[in-house]
Motif scaffolding. Sequence first.
Motif, mmCIF file in Angstrom:
data_model
loop_
_atom_site.group_PDB
_atom_site.id
_atom_site.type_symbol
_atom_site.label_atom_id
_atom_site.label_comp_id
_atom_site.label_asym_id
_atom_site.label_seq_id
_atom_site.Cartn_x
_atom_site.Cartn_y
_atom_site.Cartn_z
ATOM 1 N N THR A 134 -0.644 -1.147 8.427
ATOM 2 C CA THR A 134 -0.960 -0.754 7.054
ATOM 3 C C THR A 134 -0.578 0.690 6.692
ATOM 4 N N MET A 135 -0.406 1.520 7.459
ATOM 5 C CA MET A 135 -0.152 2.974 7.298
ATOM 6 C C MET A 135 0.417 3.231 6.065
ATOM 7 N N PRO A 136 1.765 2.773 5.765
ATOM 8 C CA PRO A 136 2.686 3.154 4.748
ATOM 9 C C PRO A 136 1.711 2.788 3.405
ATOM 10 N N PHE A 137 1.004 1.481 3.069
ATOM 11 C CA PHE A 137 0.393 1.371 1.848
ATOM 12 C C PHE A 137 -0.960 2.473 1.910
ATOM 13 N N ASP A 138 -1.419 2.906 2.863
ATOM 14 C CA ASP A 138 -2.663 3.714 2.800
ATOM 15 C C ASP A 138 -2.053 5.242 2.214
ATOM 16 N N THR A 139 -0.943 5.455 2.972
ATOM 17 C CA THR A 139 -0.398 6.713 2.249
ATOM 18 C C THR A 139 -0.066 6.745 0.950
ATOM 19 N N VAL A 140 0.584 5.546 0.587
ATOM 20 C CA VAL A 140 0.942 5.518 -0.970
ATOM 21 C C VAL A 140 -0.208 5.615 -1.585
ATOM 22 N N ARG A 141 -1.378 4.563 -1.262
ATOM 23 C CA ARG A 141 -2.443 4.765 -2.245
ATOM 24 C C ARG A 141 -3.082 6.177 -2.215
ATOM 25 N N THR A 142 -3.161 7.059 -1.183
ATOM 26 C CA THR A 142 -3.805 8.186 -0.981
ATOM 27 C C THR A 142 -2.948 9.228 -2.019
ATOM 28 N N ARG A 143 -1.705 8.958 -2.317
ATOM 29 C CA ARG A 143 -1.111 9.937 -3.133
ATOM 30 C C ARG A 143 -1.232 9.553 -4.433
ATOM 31 N N LEU A 144 -1.389 8.172 -4.828
ATOM 32 C CA LEU A 144 -1.555 7.797 -6.208
ATOM 33 C C LEU A 144 -2.905 8.137 -6.780
ATOM 34 N N VAL A 145 -3.878 8.065 -5.637
ATOM 35 C CA VAL A 145 -5.372 8.391 -6.018
ATOM 36 C C VAL A 145 -5.213 9.972 -6.221
ATOM 37 N N GLY A 146 -4.786 10.461 -5.629
ATOM 38 C CA GLY A 146 -4.775 12.153 -5.455
ATOM 39 C C GLY A 146 -4.174 12.694 -6.541
ATOM 40 N N GLN A 147 -3.273 12.238 -7.143
ATOM 41 C CA GLN A 147 -2.774 12.795 -8.226
ATOM 42 C C GLN A 147 -3.262 13.143 -9.606
ATOM 43 N N GLY A 148 -2.722 13.918 -10.260
ATOM 44 C CA GLY A 148 -3.550 14.003 -11.425
ATOM 45 C C GLY A 148 -2.654 13.697 -12.777
ATOM 46 N N GLU A 149 -2.560 14.576 -13.775
ATOM 47 C CA GLU A 149 -1.939 14.349 -15.006
ATOM 48 C C GLU A 149 -1.177 15.599 -15.222
ATOM 49 N N PRO A 150 0.097 15.533 -15.531
ATOM 50 C CA PRO A 150 1.027 14.511 -15.643
ATOM 51 C C PRO A 150 1.528 13.721 -14.312
ATOM 52 N N LYS A 151 1.526 12.507 -14.160
ATOM 53 C CA LYS A 151 1.843 11.785 -12.892
ATOM 54 C C LYS A 151 3.147 12.191 -12.377
ATOM 55 N N LYS A 174 2.635 10.119 7.774
ATOM 56 C CA LYS A 174 1.944 11.501 7.928
ATOM 57 C C LYS A 174 0.432 11.032 7.960
ATOM 58 N N GLY A 175 0.024 11.755 9.115
ATOM 59 C CA GLY A 175 -1.489 11.532 9.315
ATOM 60 C C GLY A 175 -1.621 10.530 10.273
ATOM 61 N N LEU A 176 -0.830 9.746 10.755
ATOM 62 C CA LEU A 176 -1.005 8.839 11.727
ATOM 63 C C LEU A 176 -1.956 8.974 12.852
ATOM 64 N N THR A 177 -1.708 10.263 13.489
ATOM 65 C CA THR A 177 -2.311 10.534 14.759
ATOM 66 C C THR A 177 -3.705 10.611 14.392
ATOM 67 N N PRO A 178 -4.100 11.548 13.604
ATOM 68 C CA PRO A 178 -5.763 11.483 13.301
ATOM 69 C C PRO A 178 -6.183 10.250 12.812
ATOM 70 N N ASN A 179 -5.070 9.419 12.246
ATOM 71 C CA ASN A 179 -6.017 8.197 11.799
ATOM 72 C C ASN A 179 -6.191 7.158 12.992
ATOM 73 N N LEU A 180 -5.328 7.083 14.011
ATOM 74 C CA LEU A 180 -5.514 6.370 15.064
ATOM 75 C C LEU A 180 -6.601 6.941 15.811
ATOM 76 N N ILE A 181 -6.784 8.109 16.175
ATOM 77 C CA ILE A 181 -7.786 8.627 16.777
ATOM 78 C C ILE A 181 -9.290 8.523 16.242
ATOM 79 N N GLN A 182 -9.140 8.516 14.722
ATOM 80 C CA GLN A 182 -10.338 7.931 14.053
ATOM 81 C C GLN A 182 -10.636 6.453 14.123
#
Length: 314
Positions: A134-151, A174-182
């Motif tokens: 599920t890592m790709p969905f997590d990365t996309v979600r993080t970017r969508l949540v993290g962006q401000g306006e304008p998108k 991106k961030g897979l290593t700390p994600n798995l370690i976590q």
Amino acid sequence: MVGYNESADHKVSELWQGIAGISSGIITRVLCQPLDVLKIRFQLQHEPLQRCSENYYWGIKHASSRIVKEESIRALWKGHIPAQVLSGTYGLTQFLSFEVLTKYVSKSSDRQLNKTGVHFACGCISGALATSLTMPFDTVRTRLVGQGEPKIYKGVFHAFTTMVRTEGFLSFYKGLTPNLIQIIPHTGMQFALFNLATEIYSSVIKTDASGKLPVIGNLVCGSLAGVGAKTAVYPLDLAKKRLQIQGFEVAREKFGRIRIYTGMIDCIRSTFKEESFLGLYKGLTPSCIKAMATSGLIFALYEEISHLFKSLKL
């Protein structure tokens, strides 16, 4: 119901265990998404979470009101579609693989095994499998949540296609290593602590003849397991989130200072040096509130849905 039980009078099939995992994940995500949005916003802010004109967010109340004012109340559910795909897929993979693994371990061993230890080991493996999928969905979600306006990204599909075109497919990891370690110790501890908490709860408070805990019991045990596991691995979660937005800095400019990291160790070391030890725990409060809510809900819902399927003899 969580984990294989040889003495159970009727065992729910793997298919319905998977459906229970999907259902519990989806329902929990709908209810808890705003807490996830706040946690991610805090994790991505390099400035202190203190009341100051230079700091974009100060705390839960201030961040919530500012997000609603500037981006509308719908912004508290930013990234909800990929988050739902993430939750459903993660719930299916995590619970199904955990049930299959505990069943295999229980049947393949001739001696009595420590149940909490088995749940920890199987939880580690199921967490790694679910995270990798599920890592790709997590990365996309993080970017969508993290962006401000304008998108920068107009939606889920636009985010996926833009990332593939401009950064390549590996950008989703991106961030897979700390994600798995976590996630490996986190999921292991979550299942182990839930098992331990339910055993203690059952010994203190009488359960019915089937040994089934009441909903409140599963909620309490799940919440304790979630908070304990989340607190133990939180700095790695923060590092994962910061690494996931590498190459996405333009969408973060309005929120404060931008920082580039070479990897997980550099991220943790730099955060500790520049933001102090407490900087590694930015967003811990909404994260723990979220962990209490999500872990309690997902375990309680999984148990209730599984017992429903059991009563229907599915």
